[in-house]
Design a protein around this motif. Structure first.
Motif, PDB file in Angstrom:
ATOM      1  N   SER A  44     -76.329  14.611  20.333  1.00 58.26           N
ATOM      2  CA  SER A  44     -77.749  14.617  19.991  1.00 58.26           C
ATOM      3  C   SER A  44     -78.489  15.516  20.975  1.00 58.26           C
ATOM      4  N   GLU A  45     -79.771  15.682  20.766  1.00 61.86           N
ATOM      5  CA  GLU A  45     -80.562  16.578  21.616  1.00 61.86           C
ATOM      6  C   GLU A  45     -80.741  16.045  23.027  1.00 61.86           C
ATOM      7  N   ASN A  46     -80.542  14.785  23.214  1.00 62.30           N
ATOM      8  CA  ASN A  46     -80.861  14.141  24.484  1.00 62.30           C
ATOM      9  C   ASN A  46     -79.666  14.036  25.431  1.00 62.30           C
ATOM     10  N   LEU A  47     -78.526  14.695  25.122  1.00 66.23           N
ATOM     11  CA  LEU A  47     -77.317  14.537  25.927  1.00 66.23           C
ATOM     12  C   LEU A  47     -77.181  15.628  26.985  1.00 66.23           C
ATOM     13  N   TYR A  48     -76.694  15.208  28.142  1.00 61.47           N
ATOM     14  CA  TYR A  48     -76.442  16.108  29.266  1.00 61.47           C
ATOM     15  C   TYR A  48     -75.070  15.812  29.830  1.00 61.47           C
ATOM     16  N   VAL A  49     -74.497  16.793  30.502  1.00 61.89           N
ATOM     17  CA  VAL A  49     -73.226  16.624  31.198  1.00 61.89           C
ATOM     18  C   VAL A  49     -73.459  16.901  32.677  1.00 61.89           C
ATOM     19  N   ALA A  50     -72.919  16.025  33.519  1.00 65.14           N
ATOM     20  CA  ALA A  50     -72.955  16.227  34.971  1.00 65.14           C
ATOM     21  C   ALA A  50     -71.515  16.260  35.471  1.00 65.14           C
ATOM     22  N   VAL A  51     -71.220  17.210  36.355  1.00 64.01           N
ATOM     23  CA  VAL A  51     -69.864  17.368  36.869  1.00 64.01           C
ATOM     24  C   VAL A  51     -69.901  17.382  38.394  1.00 64.01           C
ATOM     25  N   ALA A  52     -68.960  16.670  39.004  1.00 70.19           N
ATOM     26  CA  ALA A  52     -68.803  16.678  40.459  1.00 70.19           C
ATOM     27  C   ALA A  52     -67.316  16.768  40.778  1.00 70.19           C
ATOM     28  N   CYS A  53     -66.960  17.479  41.840  1.00 71.03           N
ATOM     29  CA  CYS A  53     -65.577  17.606  42.299  1.00 71.03           C
ATOM     30  C   CYS A  53     -65.518  17.172  43.757  1.00 71.03           C
ATOM     31  N   ALA A  54     -64.431  16.481  44.114  1.00 71.27           N
ATOM     32  CA  ALA A  54     -64.241  16.038  45.496  1.00 71.27           C
ATOM     33  C   ALA A  54     -62.821  16.351  45.943  1.00 71.27           C
TER      34      ALA A  54
END
Length: 132
Positions: A20-30
């Motif tokens: 949907s229009e309201n979706l986001y992706v966040a990515v983090a690496c450790a």
């Protein structure tokens, strides 16, 4: 990809079904060795697809004798709410062939042994000594 300055570019790509229009992706690496954390920020999901690049300076390369690993965490967000999370362990390395040499992180790798298998449909997909 690792550039000559040791900065690795880690690319995370994916597809979200029913986006949907309201979706986001966040990515983090450790890093699993030093526990340093790199965050890639937040990216809107357009047409259900996303591609994310994270730059990791002074990348700790995976090697046969020192298998440095990283953990990536990918979060799917709806507004500020976490909808789904996916984790993936990975290593960063440079592989190249020069002449007849296989190079791992610029150093030659020497392979030993051989691979032998059968593809005969009656026997199956493995090596069967009694059939040879």
């Amino acid at each position: 990809y690792v550039d000559s300055g040791g900065v690795a570019t880690v690319t995370v790509a994916g597809r979200v079904g029913g986006a949907s229009e309201n979706l986001y992706v966040a990515v983090a690496c450790a890093s699993r060795q030093t526990h340093k954390l790199w965050c890639g920020g937040r990216l809107p999901v357009s047409s259900g697809n996303f591609i994310f690049d994270i730059k990791i300076p002074d990348a700790e390369l995976w090697d046969v004798f020192q298998p440095n690993l990283y953990d990536a965490e990918i979060q799917l967000l709806s507004g500020e709410d976490v909808v789904d999370t996916y984790s993936q362990r990975f290593g960063i390395r440079k592989i190249r062939v020069t002449g007849n040499r296989l190079l791992l992180n610029g150093r030659p790798v020497y392979l030993q042994g051989f691979g032998r298998h059968e593809d005969f449909p009656i026997i199956g997909r493995g090596l069967c000594h009694s059939a040879n």
